[in-house]
Structures are given as structure tokens and as C-alpha cells.
Write a protein that holds these residues in place. Structure first.
Motif, short mmCIF file in Angstrom:
data_model
loop_
_atom_site.label_atom_id
_atom_site.label_comp_id
_atom_site.label_asym_id
_atom_site.label_seq_id
_atom_site.Cartn_x
_atom_site.Cartn_y
_atom_site.Cartn_z
N LEU A 1 39.41 48.15 41.17
CA LEU A 1 40.01 48.89 40.05
C LEU A 1 41.53 48.85 40.09
N HIS B 1 43.83 47.21 37.34
CA HIS B 1 44.79 48.04 36.61
C HIS B 1 46.19 47.40 36.66
N SER C 1 46.40 44.41 34.50
CA SER C 1 46.38 44.72 33.07
C SER C 1 47.74 45.21 32.57
N GLU C 2 48.64 45.55 33.48
CA GLU C 2 50.00 45.88 33.06
C GLU C 2 50.70 44.65 32.47
N THR D 1 49.21 42.54 30.40
CA THR D 1 48.64 42.19 29.09
C THR D 1 49.66 42.45 27.98
N GLY D 2 50.00 41.39 27.26
CA GLY D 2 51.01 41.48 26.22
C GLY D 2 52.38 41.02 26.68
N GLY E 1 52.82 38.46 29.37
CA GLY E 1 52.73 37.27 30.23
C GLY E 1 53.79 36.24 29.90
N ASP F 1 48.88 34.87 29.83
CA ASP F 1 48.65 36.27 29.47
C ASP F 1 47.13 36.48 29.37
N ILE F 2 46.46 35.53 28.74
CA ILE F 2 45.01 35.61 28.61
C ILE F 2 44.34 35.52 29.98
N SER G 1 44.82 38.72 32.06
CA SER G 1 44.03 39.80 31.45
C SER G 1 42.56 39.60 31.76
N ASN G 2 42.15 38.36 31.80
CA ASN G 2 40.77 38.04 32.12
C ASN G 2 40.42 38.44 33.55
N ALA H 1 41.95 40.77 35.18
CA ALA H 1 41.93 42.24 35.14
C ALA H 1 40.55 42.72 34.69
N LEU H 2 40.04 42.09 33.66
CA LEU H 2 38.73 42.48 33.13
C LEU H 2 37.62 42.27 34.15
N ILE I 1 37.90 44.98 36.85
CA ILE I 1 37.47 46.30 36.38
C ILE I 1 35.94 46.31 36.23
N ARG J 1 33.44 48.84 38.18
CA ARG J 1 32.43 49.67 37.50
C ARG J 1 31.07 49.52 38.18
#
Lengths: 312, 255
Positions: free
Chosen positions: B16, B20, B23-24, B26-27, B29, B35-36, B39-40, B42-43, B46, B50
Motif C-alpha cells: 500500500l 501510494h 500514485s503521487e 500520476t499526472g 510523470g 506516467d501511465i 500509475s500502473n 501503483a495500481l 494497491i 487489498r
């Protein structure tokens, strides 16, 4: 000899897609570059207001969905830059135009995201308005743009449902959450209906774009359709749209609505919205901060290439 | 049972907090494609978190009347109860630091999950197996970037060396087993992390060599913080303050 312009117009008339290698009027090319790059920039700048809430998303599921959504927008930006590149302009040139302020992006992203409910309002209203604008673009006369839009619209409608679901959850929640949701709708409603652009009689590029089948419906037609849809959907949320004049008109078979504040619209378009400076500064900074990374990647690729050549 | 819960939460917290942090980006990069990519990752992380939290929640729920969910675990614990290693909570810094943090951690996760696939706890084994596919990609991606930056320009080389200087001190913790890890290894549902060290070092050696980077010296005191026991750097408190703000401000709400 056949007249190239006649061939072009015949194709448009016959609904045959114009492809990158086809002859096209200079103005058609320019209009498309302007529109597609503006659209791409909107996707990229549009990541910022939502990215603002990624680190504060209230549950792990919401966090993951929001990251995925913002990531989709980056993907849309990529398809659109690629579609525009088929018209003889590079991504770097387009980015320069964005950073210098020469190219515009959708004004909606110059509004701030102040609460979590804004993630819902953006999905429902902003993506909703975007879809209304974009679905007809799937039939745009320019092939690469039309094809990019088909992919984009599929994902956008998913985003819109997610946004509505965020608001629906808040609307069923505590009093504080309902207030948060209403406040977000109050702030995003008018900017969203401005997304359809000026009234038809004040829209400079519309007539030619309609003739070339880049555009299929007028700004006012799409706006009306959007308002009719939202006026119904807001009832499910048991919340209201901030327009006292919003009322069903049986004669017109549409909702009547209040006067749009065009002064605000032009003010934001011309750079004086609440976050214009911040958004552009954030994009420019990210690009500038990334320069050494891009240079390193290029330098390394070059070294690899020359080593491979020496080895061969 | 306490150890099994802590072990699972530790695995979740690692994923996590790094997710996290990533993901900071994202937007922001350095180029849209990357950037993608970040973010990937990060996903993916996460998603792994979970899975582990959900499993931990079922383990806890068996022994308490309080309702426990993935979200109460992520959003309603304070920093000292987080059991992630300190490497993952370090700030993003520049792209070089983010990349190196990812490389060190992905290499660690790669060998960890390889072993965890054989856990005698079916649930942990299944999560490890699923996650390993993702981590294999994270490791490849971050390795390629370490090489690119090390062997890129003078500036990128300098920046990644600075990152090594910042982060190397956080890597020792990965291989020093804490109580719940020892129990987990002894009972066969967890991994003896001390055994991962030589594979991990070899990976670092290989990638650093290709990146033309000098190998950092191993020192006696290569553990600065010990996050796995709740002894965190100052950064984690700020991550949680931001991440948990809505849940804390509007308690007992559905989102």
C-alpha cells in the motif's frame, strides 16, 4: 484530371473516411489539428484536478478506481496526440503550443477540486458533457480521429457511471456527505454546460466544421440534450441543479434553463479562471522536470545502438 | 494467530505505502508513457495490498466482534501500527530516486513472492502467485530504467548515484527478520527473508554493472529505521495524515 477538392468533398458527402494520405483542404487539416490537439491537451491537463484527490481517496477501492481513471485519461491523450500526428505535426510541437499558451484546453479543468464529492461531480457532469460532445465525433469524417474517439467514448461512459455512483453513495450518506455532494453539483453545473461552447450564433468555427462533417450537431443542440438528461438524473440523487429557471417545457419537449454567464466563460477561456495559472504551471513544471529523464533515455538508446553496430 | 495477522498486514502495508507513493506521480510523470507505467505499478501494488488486507481482515474477524475490513486496516491505524519497511515510505524525490526505490523493492518482492508461492497457507500462496506476475514486470521495468539512467547522460548518472546514497541505508532492513517473520518462516506460511539476500544482491550487482554504477559498500549499520516493528521515519506520518483524512474527519461514513 479529377479535381482533388471534388474527390474530397464527394468522400465526405458519401461518408467515406478521409485518411492521412488523402488530399485535404489546408483549412480542414488546420481545423483538425486545432481540435484534436486541444482535445489531447484537455485529457492531459484534465488529469490534474482529479490527481489532486488520489492520495486522499477515502477507500482503497475508490483510490484504485481513481488512479485507473486518471491513467485512462493519459491513454486518451496518447491516442489523440497520435491521431493529430497523422496530420503532420509532432507531439513536441503540440506540447510547446500548450506550454506557451498558444493552444487551448477545455476551460472546465481550470476550476478547483475542493472536496471528494468533486470526483463524483466531474465524472457525472464533466465526463457526461464530454461524452455528449464526443459520441458524434466517432462518426467524424477524419478516420484516425473517429477511430480514436470510439475507444475513448467506451471508457468515458464507464467513468461517467463511476462518477454518478460516487454521488449516489454520498447522497445516501450522512448529512455532511449530502451537503458535500450538493455543493459539488452547485459548483460544477454551470461550468459543465459551458463545455458545449458558445451559443450557435456566436460560434466561429461551427458552420464549416458541420459542412466537413467534423461536427454533427450544434453546440446548443448538444447542450439541450445534456440538460434534459441531467435534469432527470439529478432526481435519482434527490439533489438539485442550481438553476431556478430549470423547468420542463411541454411545447418544446425540452427543459428550459436560465441564462449562462458568458462573461465568466470568456474570462476563463482567456486565462483568468480560478486555476488557469496553476494548471499550466503544473504541466510546464512536470515537462521541464522530466527533460533530463527524456534526455537520458535518448542518450542510452543511442549508446545501445552504436554498441550494437560495432558488435555487428 | 497474532503473528500470522501481523505478517499478512506487513505484506499489505509494504504494497500500500509504495503504491501510494507511486500514485503521487500520476499526472506528473516525465513523459505520458511513463506516467501511465508508474500509475500502473501503483495500481498493481494497491491491488496486492487489498488482497492481503482482506485476508488479514478475515483472520482478525474470527477473533473479535469489531467489524474489520480492508479499509479499517488501511485508514484507521496510526503510524506505529504500520508494519511496512522504511524503504517504501521514503519520499519520491526525482525520477531517479523513485526508480531506484522501485528497483530495490521489486527485486526484493520478486524473490519473496517466489518463495511465498509455496506457503502452507493457501491464501498467502495464491496471492503471491498472482502478484508475482505483476512484480516480474515491475522488476523488468525498473531494471531497465536503472540501466538507462546509469548509462544515460552525466546528469542522470549523477542523480541515480545520489539516489543510491539516499536509499541504500534502507535496504538492510529487508533481510533482517523481525519476530513475526521468524515465526512465519518457522511455521512454513512465511519466508525466511535472510535467505533472499544473496539472490537480491546478485540482481543488484548485475543491473548495476550494466548501468555502469559502482556497487555500494555493505556496512555494519545498514539499518536506519525498522519500520517492520513500527519504528518509522518521519515520512509515514504525513502519508497517513493525507491518506486517512476523510475517514478520520467523517467517521462511520460509507464512501
Amino acid at each position: 484530371m479529377l479535381d482533388p477538392e471534388k474527390i474530397f468533398l464527394d468522400k465526405v458527402y458519401e461518408e467515406i473516411k478521409i485518411e492521412p494520405k488523402d488530399w485535404m483542404p489546408d483549412q480542414y487539416r488546420k481545423t483538425l489539428i486545432r481540435q484534436i490537439s486541444q482535445h489531447a491537451h484537455s485529457e492531459i491537463v484534465g488529469m490534474l484536478p482529479e490527481a489532486n484527490w488520489i492520495t486522499r481517496a477515502p477507500t482503497l477501492r475508490r483510490k484504485a478506481t481513481l488512479i485507473a481513471k486518471v491513467q485512462d485519461e493519459a491513454g486518451h491523450g496518447l491516442y489523440l496526440y497520435s491521431a493529430a500526428e497523422t496530420l503532420n505535426i509532432t507531439r513536441d510541437e503540440m506540447l510547446d503550443q500548450l506550454h506557451s499558451g498558444k493552444a487551448k484546453y477545455s476551460s472546465i479543468f481550470n476550476y478547483p477540486t475542493l472536496t471528494w464529492a468533486d470526483m463524483g461531480a466531474i465524472g457525472w457532469l464533466v465526463d457526461g458533457a464530454a461524452i455528449m460532445n464526443q459520441v458524434p465525433l466517432c462518426r467524424c469524417s477524419y478516420g484516425p480521429y473517429a477511430r480514436a474517439m470510439i475507444r475513448i467514448c467506451k471508457e468515458e461512459s464507464f467513468h461517467q457511471r463511476q462518477g454518478f455512483e460516487i454521488l449516489l453513495t454520498l447522497s445516501k450518506g450522512t448529512e455532511a456527505q449530502r451537503k458535500m455532494a450538493q455543493d459539488a453539483i452547485d459548483r460544477w453545473w454551470w461550468p459543465s454546460i459551458m463545455m458545449f461552447g458558445p451559443n450557435d450564433d456566436a460560434s466561429p468555427h461551427s458552420a464549416q466544421s458541420m459542412a466537413w462533417k467534423i461536427k454533427r450537431f450544434s453546440n446548443d443542440e448538444l447542450r439541450q440534450k445534456f440538460i434534459d438528461m441531467c435534469a432527470e438524473q439529478v432526481k435519482i440523487l434527490r439533489l438539485t441543479l442550481p438553476d431556478e429557471k430549470l423547468k420542463w417545457n411541454e411545447k418544446r419537449n425540452h427543459f428550459d434553463f436560465g441564462e449562462i454567464n458568458w462573461k465568466e466563460f470568456w474570462n476563463v477561456v482567456n486565462g483568468n479562471g480560478p486555476c488557469n495559472k496553476e494548471r499550466l504551471a503544473a504541466r510546464t513544471k512536470a515537462h521541464k522536470d522530466g527533460a533530463w529523464v527524456r534526455e537520458a533515455a535518448a542518450a542510452h538508446a543511442e549508446k545501445r545502438k552504436s554498441r550494437a553496430q560495432k558488435a555487428a | 494467530m497474532k503473528e500470522r495477522i501481523n505478517y499478512t498486514i506487513h505484506l499489505a502495508d509494504n504494497a500500500l505505502i509504495l503504491g501510494h507513493r507511486n500514485s503521487e506521480w500520476t499526472g506528473f510523470g516525465p513523459i505520458i508513457e511513463q506516467d501511465i507505467a508508474i500509475s500502473n505499478i501503483a495500481l498493481d501494488l494497491i491491488g496486492q495490498a487489498r488482497n492481503f488486507y482482506q485476508y488479514a481482515a478475515t483472520l482478525i474477524s474470527n477473533s473479535t466482534a469489531e467489524p474489520v475490513t480492508e479499509d479499517t486496516l488501511a485508514y484507521l491505524r496510526d503510524a506505529k501500527d504500520f508494519l511496512n519497511c522504511s524503504l517504501v515510505e521514503q519520499t519520491n524525490g526525482d525520477w531517479a530516486k523513485t526508480i531506484l526505490r522501485q528497483f530495490f523493492f521489486s527485486a526484493y518482492q520478486f524473490y519473496l513472492y517466489q518463495h511465498l508461492q509455496n506457503s502452507n497457507d493457501e491464501k498467502l500462496a495464491a496471492i503471491a502467485e498472482k502478484s508475482l506476475k505483476e512484480v516480474t514486470y515491475h522488476l523488468r521495468w525498473s531494471s531497465e530504467w536503472v540501466i538507462r539512467l546509469g548509462d544515460g547522460t552525466e546528469e542522470s548518472n549523477k542523480r541515480i548515484l545520489t539516489a543510491v546514497d539516499d536509499l541504500w541505508i534502507c535496504t538492510g532492513e529487508l533481510f533482517e527478520a523481525t519476530g513475526f517473520e521468524q515465526t512465519a518462516a518457522n511455521k512454513g506460511y512465511g519466508v525466511d527473508v535472510s535467505l533472499l539476500k544473496s539472490d537480491w544482491m546478485q540482481k543488484v550487482r548485475d543491473i548495476f554493472e550494466e548501468a555502469t554504477l559502482p556497487l555500494p559498500v555493505e556496512t555494519e549499520s545498514q539499518v536506519k529505521w525498522f519500520g517492520k516493528e513500527g519504528k518509522h521515519s518521519e515520512h509515514l506520518g504525513y502519508i497517513l495524515a493525507e491518506m486517512q483524512f476523510l475517514q478520520r474527519t467523517y467517521p462511520n461514513s460509507e464512501w
